[in-house]
Design a protein around this motif. Structure first.
Motif, PDB file in Angstrom:
ATOM      1  N   ASP A  25       0.955  -1.215  -0.009  1.00  0.00           N
ATOM      2  CA  ASP A  25      -0.026   0.003  -0.041  1.00  0.00           C
ATOM      3  C   ASP A  25       1.102   1.285  -0.022  1.00  0.00           C
ATOM      4  O   ASP A  25       2.192   1.225   0.058  1.00  0.00           O
ATOM      5  CB  ASP A  25      -0.843  -0.038   1.067  1.00  0.00           C
ATOM      6  CG  ASP A  25      -0.393  -0.059   2.568  1.00  0.00           C
ATOM      7  OD1 ASP A  25       0.810   0.495   2.647  1.00  0.00           O
ATOM      8  OD2 ASP A  25      -0.961  -0.721   3.647  1.00  0.00           O
ATOM      9  N   GLU A  26       0.245   2.332  -0.125  1.00  0.00           N
ATOM     10  CA  GLU A  26       0.977   3.699  -0.010  1.00  0.00           C
ATOM     11  C   GLU A  26       1.917   4.007   0.875  1.00  0.00           C
ATOM     12  O   GLU A  26       2.682   4.396   0.883  1.00  0.00           O
ATOM     13  CB  GLU A  26      -0.229   4.704   0.017  1.00  0.00           C
ATOM     14  CG  GLU A  26       0.481   6.358  -0.262  1.00  0.00           C
ATOM     15  CD  GLU A  26       0.879   6.256  -1.939  1.00  0.00           C
ATOM     16  OE1 GLU A  26       1.595   7.054  -2.374  1.00  0.00           O
ATOM     17  OE2 GLU A  26       0.505   5.558  -2.877  1.00  0.00           O
ATOM     18  N   GLU A  27       1.617   3.416   2.307  1.00  0.00           N
ATOM     19  CA  GLU A  27       2.412   3.737   3.250  1.00  0.00           C
ATOM     20  C   GLU A  27       3.553   2.932   3.396  1.00  0.00           C
ATOM     21  O   GLU A  27       4.688   3.394   3.742  1.00  0.00           O
ATOM     22  CB  GLU A  27       1.721   3.367   4.974  1.00  0.00           C
ATOM     23  CG  GLU A  27       0.641   4.151   5.102  1.00  0.00           C
ATOM     24  CD  GLU A  27       1.232   5.572   5.534  1.00  0.00           C
ATOM     25  OE1 GLU A  27       2.341   5.724   6.142  1.00  0.00           O
ATOM     26  OE2 GLU A  27       0.561   6.605   4.888  1.00  0.00           O
ATOM     27  N   ARG A  30       5.896   4.785   0.996  1.00  0.00           N
ATOM     28  CA  ARG A  30       6.456   5.897   1.352  1.00  0.00           C
ATOM     29  C   ARG A  30       7.806   5.529   2.394  1.00  0.00           C
ATOM     30  O   ARG A  30       8.929   6.006   2.423  1.00  0.00           O
ATOM     31  CB  ARG A  30       5.610   6.524   2.217  1.00  0.00           C
ATOM     32  CG  ARG A  30       5.829   7.950   2.711  1.00  0.00           C
ATOM     33  CD  ARG A  30       4.910   9.029   3.379  1.00  0.00           C
ATOM     34  NE  ARG A  30       3.765   9.004   2.419  1.00  0.00           N
ATOM     35  CZ  ARG A  30       2.473   8.738   2.810  1.00  0.00           C
ATOM     36  NH1 ARG A  30       2.393   8.080   3.945  1.00  0.00           N
ATOM     37  NH2 ARG A  30       1.574   8.757   1.608  1.00  0.00           N
ATOM     38  N   TRP A  59       7.184  10.193  -3.280  1.00  0.00           N
ATOM     39  CA  TRP A  59       6.372   9.385  -2.116  1.00  0.00           C
ATOM     40  C   TRP A  59       7.001   9.941  -0.698  1.00  0.00           C
ATOM     41  O   TRP A  59       6.709   9.706   0.215  1.00  0.00           O
ATOM     42  CB  TRP A  59       6.858   7.945  -2.079  1.00  0.00           C
ATOM     43  CG  TRP A  59       6.146   7.271  -3.358  1.00  0.00           C
ATOM     44  CD1 TRP A  59       4.796   6.820  -3.439  1.00  0.00           C
ATOM     45  CD2 TRP A  59       6.525   6.649  -4.442  1.00  0.00           C
ATOM     46  NE1 TRP A  59       4.535   6.564  -4.522  1.00  0.00           N
ATOM     47  CE2 TRP A  59       5.574   6.408  -5.326  1.00  0.00           C
ATOM     48  CE3 TRP A  59       8.077   6.699  -5.009  1.00  0.00           C
ATOM     49  CZ2 TRP A  59       5.817   5.723  -6.594  1.00  0.00           C
ATOM     50  CZ3 TRP A  59       8.093   6.110  -6.208  1.00  0.00           C
ATOM     51  CH2 TRP A  59       6.888   5.600  -6.836  1.00  0.00           C
TER      52      TRP A  59
END
Length: 60
Positions: A25-27, A30, A59
């Motif tokens: 996922d995006e987390e 990052r 990110w």
């Protein structure tokens, strides 16, 4: 895997202790991007993260 077939399964292409990690996922993206961008800083190649030309990944 094509590499194993080309090497007849006799050689390893990964170093010992290698492991991969799925980015789900995006987390995760990052966190991984921050880790990668900070590598030159941890290695002492730059004194400030701003000296690294790729520090501004989207990110971060």
């Amino acid at each position: 895997m094509m590499v194993n077939r080309a090497l007849c399964g006799e050689k390893s292409i990964w170093q010992r202790g290698y492991h991969d990690r799925a980015i789900r996922d995006e987390e995760d993206i990052r966190a991984v991007a921050r880790y990668i961008v900070a590598n030159p800083l941890r290695a002492g190649l730059v004194n400030d993260i701003g000296q690294y030309p790729l520090w501004d990944a989207k990110w971060l």
